[in-house]
Design an enzyme around this catalytic site. Sequence first.
Site, PDB file in Angstrom:
ATOM      1  N   SER A   1     -25.426 -71.368  58.007  1.00 55.07           N
ATOM      2  CA  SER A   1     -24.981 -70.618  56.813  1.00 55.07           C
ATOM      3  C   SER A   1     -25.520 -71.222  55.522  1.00 55.07           C
ATOM      4  O   SER A   1     -25.196 -70.778  54.430  1.00 55.07           O
ATOM      5  CB  SER A   1     -23.448 -70.581  56.751  1.00 55.07           C
ATOM      6  OG  SER A   1     -22.930 -71.897  56.748  1.00 55.07           O
TER       7      SER A   1
ATOM      8  N   HIS B   1     -11.846 -31.817  33.998  1.00 51.24           N
ATOM      9  CA  HIS B   1     -12.671 -31.089  34.988  1.00 51.24           C
ATOM     10  C   HIS B   1     -14.104 -30.890  34.477  1.00 51.24           C
ATOM     11  O   HIS B   1     -14.769 -29.943  34.871  1.00 51.24           O
ATOM     12  CB  HIS B   1     -12.084 -29.712  35.316  1.00 51.24           C
ATOM     13  CG  HIS B   1     -10.627 -29.725  35.594  1.00 51.24           C
ATOM     14  ND1 HIS B   1     -10.104 -29.809  36.870  1.00 51.24           N
ATOM     15  CD2 HIS B   1      -9.549 -29.680  34.767  1.00 51.24           C
ATOM     16  CE1 HIS B   1      -8.780 -29.801  36.813  1.00 51.24           C
ATOM     17  NE2 HIS B   1      -8.418 -29.734  35.547  1.00 51.24           N
TER      18      HIS B   1
ATOM     19  N   SER C   1     -41.283 -42.181  33.473  1.00 47.74           N
ATOM     20  CA  SER C   1     -41.633 -41.733  34.811  1.00 47.74           C
ATOM     21  C   SER C   1     -43.108 -42.002  35.033  1.00 47.74           C
ATOM     22  O   SER C   1     -43.910 -41.913  34.103  1.00 47.74           O
ATOM     23  CB  SER C   1     -41.345 -40.237  34.922  1.00 47.74           C
ATOM     24  OG  SER C   1     -42.181 -39.648  35.892  1.00 47.74           O
TER      25      SER C   1
ATOM     26  N   LYS D   1     -40.674 -38.022  30.264  1.00 50.58           N
ATOM     27  CA  LYS D   1     -39.373 -38.501  30.718  1.00 50.58           C
ATOM     28  C   LYS D   1     -38.910 -39.793  30.043  1.00 50.58           C
ATOM     29  O   LYS D   1     -39.692 -40.686  29.773  1.00 50.58           O
ATOM     30  CB  LYS D   1     -39.395 -38.743  32.238  1.00 50.58           C
ATOM     31  CG  LYS D   1     -39.432 -37.487  33.066  1.00 50.58           C
ATOM     32  CD  LYS D   1     -38.225 -36.578  32.884  1.00 50.58           C
ATOM     33  CE  LYS D   1     -36.973 -37.114  33.519  1.00 50.58           C
ATOM     34  NZ  LYS D   1     -37.033 -37.067  34.986  1.00 50.58           N
TER      35      LYS D   1
ATOM     36  N   GLU E   1     -27.672 -45.743  35.436  1.00 49.35           N
ATOM     37  CA  GLU E   1     -27.674 -45.273  36.833  1.00 49.35           C
ATOM     38  C   GLU E   1     -27.535 -46.437  37.806  1.00 49.35           C
ATOM     39  O   GLU E   1     -26.844 -46.344  38.820  1.00 49.35           O
ATOM     40  CB  GLU E   1     -28.977 -44.526  37.131  1.00 49.35           C
ATOM     41  CG  GLU E   1     -29.104 -43.210  36.397  1.00 49.35           C
ATOM     42  CD  GLU E   1     -30.509 -42.640  36.564  1.00 49.35           C
ATOM     43  OE1 GLU E   1     -30.728 -41.911  37.534  1.00 49.35           O
ATOM     44  OE2 GLU E   1     -31.374 -42.941  35.728  1.00 49.35           O
TER      45      GLU E   1
HETATM   46  N1  ARG Z   1     -19.775 -72.900  57.495  1.00 53.17           N
HETATM   47  C1  ARG Z   1     -18.402 -72.743  57.845  1.00 53.17           C
HETATM   48  C2  ARG Z   1     -17.770 -71.548  57.130  1.00 53.17           C
HETATM   49  O1  ARG Z   1     -18.295 -71.167  56.143  1.00 53.17           O
HETATM   50  C3  ARG Z   1     -17.645 -73.967  57.475  1.00 53.17           C
HETATM   51  C4  ARG Z   1     -16.447 -74.206  58.316  1.00 53.17           C
HETATM   52  C5  ARG Z   1     -16.892 -74.483  59.708  1.00 53.17           C
HETATM   53  N2  ARG Z   1     -15.817 -74.828  60.546  1.00 53.17           N
HETATM   54  C6  ARG Z   1     -15.941 -74.851  61.880  1.00 53.17           C
HETATM   55  N3  ARG Z   1     -14.892 -75.176  62.546  1.00 53.17           N
HETATM   56  N4  ARG Z   1     -17.064 -74.553  62.457  1.00 53.17           N
HETATM   57  O2  ARG Z   1     -16.794 -70.996  57.527  1.00 53.17           O
END
Ligand code: ARG
Length: 465
Positions: free
Chosen positions: A26, A159, A280, A286, A293
């Site tokens: 992550s 409306h 455009s 335009k 938007e």
């Molecule tokens: N990257 C994890 C999250 O964002 C952190 C917590 C991970 N905890 C675990 N028990 N794997 O949720």
Amino acid sequence: MPHSKPLWSGRFKEPLSEIALKFSSSIDFDKQLYQEDIAGSIAHVEMLAAVKIITAEEGRRIRKALKEITREIEGGHLDLSWEKEDIHLAIERRLTQKIGPVGGKLHTGRSRNDQIALDERLYLRTAIHELQKLIVQLQRVLLYHAEKYFRVIVPGYTHLQRAQPVYLSHHFLAYVSMLERDFERLSDCRKRANKLPLGAAALAGTSFPIDRAMVAKKLGFDGIVENSMDAVSDRDYLIEFIAACSTIMIHLSRFAEELVLWSSQEFSFATIDDAYTTGSSIMPQKKNPDMAELVRGKTGRVFGSLTAILTIMKALPLAYNRDMQEDKIPFFDAVTTTRECLFIFSHILVHTHFNKDRFEEELKYDFLTATDVAEYLVQKGIPFREAHSITGKIVAYAADQKKSMSQLTLKDLKHYSKEFSDDVFDLLDPHTSVERKKSAGSTSPNEVKKQIVHWTRALKNKKLQ
Ligand code: ARG
């Protein structure tokens, strides 16, 4: 790609497959949390030293190294590629690299489960502060316009059909009020979110004599999340926050839609400066209101984030589940999108001119004051329902004749009710219509002025969270 052993790999005989690591990493998005993560770690380590779980010297070394790591990250010198799994592990690994096994003491009495909840709550506080600042800025621009265009009358719609004349200022001030509630919603959200989850550890708390209240105080929280399972397993603060962002976006999107309509040739009520419109690639004539938007379009993105977080959390058993790692994507996107839209909106508005003459022109030819005529008849003793019906018939007659109400004669009117006399023609003027309004919160000049005075004061020294 080779990777070093994860910090949690003690009980594993086999290393995590590269495919699984890549899938579950992550760090690409949670690296945004590095400041919060390090701030949380510093407070935690100071507490560990204060209650003597680690020595003062160990605490000092860890703190110093954490500060260096901040600089390394900011200078782009720390490898934060996907193999590092997440920001927490990347920082901890670097810490141990720098100061040896003592770095491993930082994680005493905590888990990544309470650590990530802490990082998010800290990030949320900053986001709320930034959004509130931008809300106030936009309110100020609206107030500026409300003063600048004071006494300019526009057709008010229901409306999207012309309804009654209103002051353009009144229209602007309606948005100031909406934005005020948006501001308050963020304050409310902060109130509930501003509790420390750290110290819940994985879910059950810890046997170390940690002092959660001390950490809470150091990090500016109004107390701790009382139940350790609750602390690591809920994300209601994100749901509330993204819901608040969605409401902000609805308000911006409605206004954006009005700007798109009003800047069309058909309306020509507003002109957006060239710097905030686009051309455009094929049609040379335009001039498109793309910024408005895009605000309208990005609203869908924030709603998408709300749906995402709701769906991620639905049906998760207590306590932490890895599903929750996905919460950061909608969270960060909602913050960025709402922030950018609030920011651009102030700029679009500063660069939009409202065409007084066009409003005047439009006001001449319609039935906007029909309600005033009905109220006139009521004052002469006719029940409102009947007055409404008489006026409706007059409108239909005038429309058939392709005339406005003011082009009818007294004789024409008397045909529908003998209560009409010459003074009714004054009412057909939209200026008279707004000036005759008496109710609190109405579009009368006095009431609009009251709102301007109120907001001038309220927005002067507005306290942010
Ligand atoms: N990257 C994890 C999250 O964002 C952190 C917590 C991970 N905890 C675990 N028990 N794997 O949720």
